[in-house]
Design an enzyme around this catalytic site. Sequence first.
Site, short mmCIF file in Angstrom:
data_model
loop_
_atom_site.label_atom_id
_atom_site.label_comp_id
_atom_site.label_asym_id
_atom_site.label_seq_id
_atom_site.Cartn_x
_atom_site.Cartn_y
_atom_site.Cartn_z
N HIS A 62 8.67 75.83 -55.39
CA HIS A 62 8.01 75.64 -56.69
C HIS A 62 8.95 76.12 -57.78
O HIS A 62 10.06 76.58 -57.50
CB HIS A 62 6.66 76.35 -56.75
N HIS A 64 8.47 78.44 -60.30
CA HIS A 64 8.35 79.77 -60.89
C HIS A 64 9.75 80.36 -61.06
O HIS A 64 10.61 80.20 -60.20
CB HIS A 64 7.53 80.68 -59.97
N ASP A 66 11.19 83.24 -60.70
CA ASP A 66 11.83 84.11 -59.71
C ASP A 66 12.35 83.33 -58.51
O ASP A 66 13.21 83.84 -57.78
CB ASP A 66 10.89 85.23 -59.25
N HIS A 67 11.90 82.10 -58.31
CA HIS A 67 12.34 81.29 -57.18
C HIS A 67 13.50 80.36 -57.54
O HIS A 67 14.09 79.75 -56.64
CB HIS A 67 11.18 80.48 -56.62
N ASP A 177 4.92 80.60 -52.13
CA ASP A 177 3.80 81.35 -52.71
C ASP A 177 2.53 80.50 -52.63
O ASP A 177 2.50 79.37 -53.12
CB ASP A 177 4.07 81.67 -54.18
#
Length: 278
Positions: A62, A64, A66-67, A177
Site C-alpha cells: 500500500h 502509506h 512508512d512503506h 497492514d
Amino acid sequence: MAIEVTLLGTGSPIPDPNRAGPATLVRTGGQTLLVDCGRGVLQRAAALGVGANALDALLLTHLHSDHITDLGDVIITRWVTTFDARPAPLPIIGPPGTADVVRATLQAFGFDIGYRIAHHDDLNEPPPLEVQEFTDGPVWERGAVRITAAPTDHRPVEPTLGFRVECEGTAVVLAGDTVPCASLDRLSSGADALVHTVIRDDLVQRMPLQRFKDICDYHSSVQQAAATATRAGVGTLILTHYVPAITPGEEDQWRQLAAEEFDGRVELGDDLHRVRIG
C-alpha cells in the site's frame, strides 16, 4: 523449493535507531523480491550483500508513507548501479495509485536524474521502470515463481494488497497492514507461512494521545494475526512491523500472545531476522 524470508525492516512510522522501516526480502527460485521499501531498506539489504541492482521486482502492499519512504532511493540506486548497456526495467507492482506515486517520485528526483545523464556518457535515459497496478489475481509468473495478490482491509487506506509467493509447492503470504478479513484468509489458505504486521493493542491503548490509539482501528493485534494464521492453516507465523517496538527481553511475551490463537511456529526478531520456509 525453499523460500527464504528476511525481515529487512521491522519498524513503524516512528523513527527507531534499531529498526528500519517496513520491508521484507523474499528469495526463491533464483529471484530476489522486495516487498515494501521503508526507511533504510537499502542499508539493511546491503548487510545481506544484496544491492538494488539485484532486485527482480518491487512489490508494494500500500501507499502509506512508512512503506514507501525509500522508493526514490531504490529507483535511483538501482539505476546508477546497473551497468548493462540495455538494463531491464525494474518491475514495480502495487495497488491503484502506484503509477502516480512513481511518477511523482521521478519528478521529485528530476534534477538528480538530469545531472547524472549530463555527467555520465553511459546514462542516456531516466531510470527504466515497469509499473503495474492490481487489486486481485495473478501479478507475476517468471520461471518457477508465481505471485498472486488479494485485497486486504486497512481502511481508510484503500486499496491495499497482500501477496502470495509460490515456488514449486512452497507458499508464503505477506499480509501488509490489515485487520482480519475474508480475502486475506483466502489468500493465505494452505500456505506454509504468513508474514503479518502486528501491534500490541494492550500497550497502544495505554498511550495518552488519541492519534496513537487510532492505529488500533486498522491494524491487527498479535492475537488477531495469530487467529488469521490458524484459520488459514499455515505452519509458520512471522511477525513484523512491531508497534510499539519489542523491548529486548520481551520477545516471549509477544510469542505467548500469538500462542493464545495459534499453535504453530512463531518467528519474530530484530531487523535481518531470516526464516527459511520449505
